[in-house]
Design an enzyme around this catalytic site. Structure first.
Site, PDB file in Angstrom:
ATOM      1  N   ASP A  11      -5.620   1.102   4.761  1.00 63.01           N
ATOM      2  CA  ASP A  11      -4.224   0.678   4.605  1.00 63.01           C
ATOM      3  C   ASP A  11      -3.362   1.829   5.094  1.00 63.01           C
ATOM      4  O   ASP A  11      -3.512   2.963   4.616  1.00 63.01           O
ATOM      5  CB  ASP A  11      -3.906   0.399   3.128  1.00 63.01           C
ATOM      6  CG  ASP A  11      -4.460  -0.936   2.671  1.00 63.01           C
ATOM      7  OD1 ASP A  11      -4.636  -1.836   3.511  1.00 63.01           O
ATOM      8  OD2 ASP A  11      -4.728  -1.083   1.463  1.00 63.01           O
ATOM      9  N   ASP A 130      -3.478 -13.021   0.961  1.00 61.97           N
ATOM     10  CA  ASP A 130      -3.355 -12.383  -0.346  1.00 61.97           C
ATOM     11  C   ASP A 130      -3.099 -13.481  -1.369  1.00 61.97           C
ATOM     12  O   ASP A 130      -2.097 -14.201  -1.282  1.00 61.97           O
ATOM     13  CB  ASP A 130      -2.191 -11.382  -0.353  1.00 61.97           C
ATOM     14  CG  ASP A 130      -2.434 -10.222   0.601  1.00 61.97           C
ATOM     15  OD1 ASP A 130      -3.558  -9.699   0.597  1.00 61.97           O
ATOM     16  OD2 ASP A 130      -1.509  -9.840   1.345  1.00 61.97           O
TER      17      ASP A 130
END
Length: 253
Positions: A11, A130
């Site tokens: 990330d 997500d």
């Protein structure tokens, strides 16, 4: 039997690798180029690079950083974050990515999946999703965008099936509830999506021990497990995880 893949996620925020829990409290943990090189050396099967602020900041991918990471790894490399047009997909692939992950932008413009698959092939288009538990949704899970900050009206299972119909060749399925907790993957969610679609599903969110990976790859029916914290912390290497999985009877590369 198809071998299961280990995928490491970087990330990235402001050009640095970062890690948070349930998308909050992110801390800087290093240089993504150096980390990519190290994980490639350890024998990871694939690498995923997410620019976690690109969509929220309303900008495209950081191409120079992507090309520097790509120069260090000779395995499938997937890039996500801020990819909102065919031109973004093209420039990301030209920078060295084999696949692009469409998440928020695919929700805002589902036709981008269809266009991307038509021009670059289904294998290049990954749906990043997500999902968070929500009893109000038919499947029990709601889709979120903008790095988990914005709720949508999309049901997780319906959106997964719709995206595959549009041309997505793979799904990276991240559980917001489990993200960064290292307490284990969301087995129920992973199994439900894996059974609903005909493309590979990569389980994401919650990996903390090799036993967690073994469980999601077997009981959760995932094709691959994505990890971050457990290797970023230095507690495990790719080799040690693969050795544990092989011992548990999971076919790995």
């Amino acid at each position: 039997m198809l071998k299961k893949r280990i995928v490491i996620c970087l990330d990235v925020k402001d050009g640095r690798t970062t890690k948070g829990v349930k998308f909050k409290g992110n801390v800087d943990i290093g240089d993504p180029v150096e980390m990519a090189a190290e994980y490639y050396r350890q024998g990871v099967d694939e690498l995923v690079f997410y620019d976690i602020m690109a969509s929220a900041d309303g900008r495209g991918p950081i191409l120079d950083l992507i090309s520097r990471v790509a120069s260090q790894v000779f395995i499938p490399f997937c890039v996500g974050g801020g990819i909102g047009t065919l031109e973004d997909i093209r420039s990301t692939i030209l920078a060295g990515a084999e696949k692009v992950s469409l998440n928020s932008q695919a929700v805002k413009n589902p036709d981008l999946i269809r266009q991307g698959a038509r021009v670059f092939g289904n294998q290049c288009i990954v749906l990043g999703m997500d999902a968070q538990r929500d009893a109000a949704m038919p499947s029990g899970y709601r889709v979120y965008i903008n790095g988990g900050r914005t709720a949508t009206e999309l049901d997780a299972r319906e959106w997964a099936m719709g995206a595959v119909e549009l041309g997505a060749g793979e799904i990276v399925l991240n559980s917001i509830d489990a993200d960064g907790t290292r307490a284990g993957y969301e087995i129920e969610l992973t199994r439900m999506i894996s059974q609903a679609v005909s493309v590979p599903v990569v389980a994401s969110g919650g990996g903390g021990t090799p036993a967690h990976l073994s469980q999601v790859l077997q009981e959760g029916q995932a094709d691959a497990a994505l990890i971050a914290s457990m290797v970023h912390s230095g507690e495990y290497t790719v080799g040690s995880i693969k050795a544990e999985l092989a011992k548990a009877g999971v076919p790995v590369r």
